[in-house]
Write a protein that holds these residues in place. Sequence first.
Motif, PDB file in Angstrom:
ATOM      1  N   LYS A   1       0.491  16.035  -8.362  1.00  0.00           N
ATOM      2  CA  LYS A   1      -0.843  16.440  -9.172  1.00  0.00           C
ATOM      3  C   LYS A   1      -1.240  15.470 -10.341  1.00  0.00           C
ATOM      4  N   ARG A   2      -0.013  16.505 -11.026  1.00  0.00           N
ATOM      5  CA  ARG A   2      -0.640  15.610 -12.812  1.00  0.00           C
ATOM      6  C   ARG A   2      -0.141  13.915 -12.739  1.00  0.00           C
ATOM      7  N   ILE A   3       1.222  14.359 -12.131  1.00  0.00           N
ATOM      8  CA  ILE A   3       1.523  13.206 -11.628  1.00  0.00           C
ATOM      9  C   ILE A   3       0.588  11.904 -11.784  1.00  0.00           C
TER      10      ILE A   3
ATOM     11  N   MET B   1      -6.053  11.930   1.672  1.00  0.00           N
ATOM     12  CA  MET B   1      -6.324  11.929   0.578  1.00  0.00           C
ATOM     13  C   MET B   1      -5.300  10.712  -0.207  1.00  0.00           C
ATOM     14  N   LEU B   2      -3.961  11.451   0.366  1.00  0.00           N
ATOM     15  CA  LEU B   2      -2.687  10.599  -0.023  1.00  0.00           C
ATOM     16  C   LEU B   2      -2.972   9.261   0.008  1.00  0.00           C
ATOM     17  N   TRP B   3      -3.348   9.056   1.568  1.00  0.00           N
ATOM     18  CA  TRP B   3      -4.356   7.882   2.110  1.00  0.00           C
ATOM     19  C   TRP B   3      -4.573   7.156   0.698  1.00  0.00           C
ATOM     20  N   ILE B   4      -6.132   7.226   0.596  1.00  0.00           N
ATOM     21  CA  ILE B   4      -6.858   7.009  -0.035  1.00  0.00           C
ATOM     22  C   ILE B   4      -6.043   6.734  -1.684  1.00  0.00           C
ATOM     23  N   MET B   5      -5.389   7.141  -1.911  1.00  0.00           N
ATOM     24  CA  MET B   5      -4.935   7.430  -3.495  1.00  0.00           C
ATOM     25  C   MET B   5      -4.022   5.976  -3.545  1.00  0.00           C
ATOM     26  N   LEU B   6      -2.641   6.159  -2.308  1.00  0.00           N
ATOM     27  CA  LEU B   6      -2.276   5.067  -1.947  1.00  0.00           C
ATOM     28  C   LEU B   6      -2.439   3.613  -1.996  1.00  0.00           C
ATOM     29  N   PHE B   7      -3.929   3.429  -1.165  1.00  0.00           N
ATOM     30  CA  PHE B   7      -4.516   2.871  -1.124  1.00  0.00           C
ATOM     31  C   PHE B   7      -5.385   2.245  -2.961  1.00  0.00           C
ATOM     32  N   CYS B   8      -5.466   2.835  -3.503  1.00  0.00           N
ATOM     33  CA  CYS B   8      -6.139   2.986  -4.396  1.00  0.00           C
ATOM     34  C   CYS B   8      -4.828   1.916  -5.527  1.00  0.00           C
ATOM     35  N   ASN B   9      -4.019   2.553  -5.888  1.00  0.00           N
ATOM     36  CA  ASN B   9      -3.169   2.945  -6.463  1.00  0.00           C
ATOM     37  C   ASN B   9      -1.860   1.142  -6.568  1.00  0.00           C
ATOM     38  N   VAL B  10      -2.082   0.802  -4.986  1.00  0.00           N
ATOM     39  CA  VAL B  10      -1.039  -0.366  -4.517  1.00  0.00           C
ATOM     40  C   VAL B  10      -3.033  -1.647  -4.623  1.00  0.00           C
TER      41      VAL B  10
ATOM     42  N   ASN C   1       7.515  -2.750 -13.190  1.00  0.00           N
ATOM     43  CA  ASN C   1       7.522  -1.377 -11.534  1.00  0.00           C
ATOM     44  C   ASN C   1       8.264  -1.269 -11.621  1.00  0.00           C
ATOM     45  N   MET C   2       9.568  -1.969 -11.546  1.00  0.00           N
ATOM     46  CA  MET C   2      11.092  -1.442 -10.873  1.00  0.00           C
ATOM     47  C   MET C   2      11.287   0.127 -11.969  1.00  0.00           C
ATOM     48  N   ALA C   3      11.018   0.258 -12.691  1.00  0.00           N
ATOM     49  CA  ALA C   3      11.071   1.346 -13.976  1.00  0.00           C
ATOM     50  C   ALA C   3      10.667   2.109 -13.423  1.00  0.00           C
ATOM     51  N   GLY C   4       8.661   1.510 -12.725  1.00  0.00           N
ATOM     52  CA  GLY C   4       8.221   2.864 -12.757  1.00  0.00           C
ATOM     53  C   GLY C   4       8.585   3.635 -11.917  1.00  0.00           C
ATOM     54  N   ARG C   5       9.541   2.862 -10.713  1.00  0.00           N
ATOM     55  CA  ARG C   5       9.482   3.072  -9.648  1.00  0.00           C
ATOM     56  C   ARG C   5      10.572   4.391  -9.563  1.00  0.00           C
ATOM     57  N   PHE C   6      11.660   4.094 -10.528  1.00  0.00           N
ATOM     58  CA  PHE C   6      12.585   5.301 -11.111  1.00  0.00           C
ATOM     59  C   PHE C   6      12.402   6.397 -12.321  1.00  0.00           C
ATOM     60  N   GLY C   7      11.623   5.852 -13.108  1.00  0.00           N
ATOM     61  CA  GLY C   7      11.115   6.489 -14.269  1.00  0.00           C
ATOM     62  C   GLY C   7      10.447   8.276 -14.730  1.00  0.00           C
ATOM     63  N   TRP C   8       8.924   7.306 -13.229  1.00  0.00           N
ATOM     64  CA  TRP C   8       7.567   8.166 -13.103  1.00  0.00           C
ATOM     65  C   TRP C   8       8.183   8.588 -12.143  1.00  0.00           C
ATOM     66  N   SER C   9       9.038   8.472 -11.184  1.00  0.00           N
ATOM     67  CA  SER C   9       9.000   9.862 -10.305  1.00  0.00           C
ATOM     68  C   SER C   9      10.286  11.205 -11.113  1.00  0.00           C
ATOM     69  N   THR C  10      11.018  10.632 -11.387  1.00  0.00           N
ATOM     70  CA  THR C  10      12.052  11.607 -11.711  1.00  0.00           C
ATOM     71  C   THR C  10      11.068  12.280 -12.854  1.00  0.00           C
ATOM     72  N   VAL C  11      10.234  11.735 -13.708  1.00  0.00           N
ATOM     73  CA  VAL C  11       9.030  12.970 -15.077  1.00  0.00           C
ATOM     74  C   VAL C  11       8.278  14.095 -13.718  1.00  0.00           C
ATOM     75  N   SER C  12       7.852  13.300 -12.847  1.00  0.00           N
ATOM     76  CA  SER C  12       6.796  14.021 -10.882  1.00  0.00           C
ATOM     77  C   SER C  12       7.673  15.052 -10.847  1.00  0.00           C
TER      78      SER C  12
ATOM     79  N   THR D   1       6.551   8.171  -5.916  1.00  0.00           N
ATOM     80  CA  THR D   1       5.914   9.319  -6.048  1.00  0.00           C
ATOM     81  C   THR D   1       5.674  10.188  -4.175  1.00  0.00           C
ATOM     82  N   MET D   2       5.444   8.903  -3.168  1.00  0.00           N
ATOM     83  CA  MET D   2       4.225   9.983  -2.444  1.00  0.00           C
ATOM     84  C   MET D   2       5.834  10.178  -1.606  1.00  0.00           C
ATOM     85  N   PRO D   3       6.184   9.641  -1.350  1.00  0.00           N
ATOM     86  CA  PRO D   3       7.771  10.606  -0.372  1.00  0.00           C
ATOM     87  C   PRO D   3       7.697  11.982  -0.809  1.00  0.00           C
ATOM     88  N   ALA D   4       7.614  12.590  -2.223  1.00  0.00           N
ATOM     89  CA  ALA D   4       8.047  13.294  -2.699  1.00  0.00           C
ATOM     90  C   ALA D   4       6.413  14.614  -2.923  1.00  0.00           C
TER      91      ALA D   4
END
Length: 268
Positions: free
Chosen positions: A91-93, A21-30, A74-85, A136-139
């Motif tokens: 699951k919510r993020i 499921m996570l594989w599919i999610m990452l595939f779709c998001n990327v 892209n970089m801001a999202g990497r730091f910002g959104w993973s902190t929000v998660s 956020t995927m590693p977390a």
Amino acid sequence: GMATSANVSASNAMKTPQFWMLWIMLFCNVTAGIGILEQAAGMIQDFFRDPETDITSVSAVTAGGFVGLLSICNMAGRFGWSTVSDIVGRKRIYILYLGTGMLAYSCLALFGHVSKGLFVLLCGIILSFYGGGFSTMPAYLKDLFGTYQVGVINGRLLTSWSAAGIAGPLIINTFLEGEHGDHSKSAEDYKPALFTMVGILAVGFIANLCVRPVDPKYHEPKKEENGGVNVEEESLVTETTTPQKENEEAAVVPLDEEKTEEGEMQSE
């Protein structure tokens, strides 16, 4: 929450529906994010092209600046959104990344040509979710599979990123090349590709909703305090890429031997 204190080995993780499921999610998001990133410069020029004169109101320099801005999002999202998660949960993020992503792509297809400000804003949001979804995927993996071998599991999950790196541009280019011969592209020509991305994100959205805690049958057995190696040490052994010393048994364990070695350790 879904965070687990149990641990799942890399070989067992791949047998769980959660991993896929996570594989599919990452595939779709990327796939969705790369689709825009690859086309960004040409796309902003095509969206603001006068159909009468065939001249775009966006210069090549501005288009280049826009690509740079997307990289920052892209970089801001990497730091910002993973902190929000960390606050709202994984699951919510991903409901936010994939759900709002669908909305942003739909708005881009329908209203992106209305104003440059809106176009840039929507693309920026999409690229921030691309960054966030990636970081956020590693977390998320750690919450589901524990800390033991999470690096190995993440490495295997990243095959979806490689697949998406091929699929994203392929989907967009197939649509764009099919739409026209020699004439210049307009916002209208991008609609089929953009709506396809909405569909791809919808698949990821559903996959995320299907994620449940991992079945305990996949968990590593709890080791006794004095009974051999503890879980943390063992994960270092398995993830070591070079033997530390001649006299240590810290060599890389091939996939198919992981099982038998664990069996031997338990029988001791």
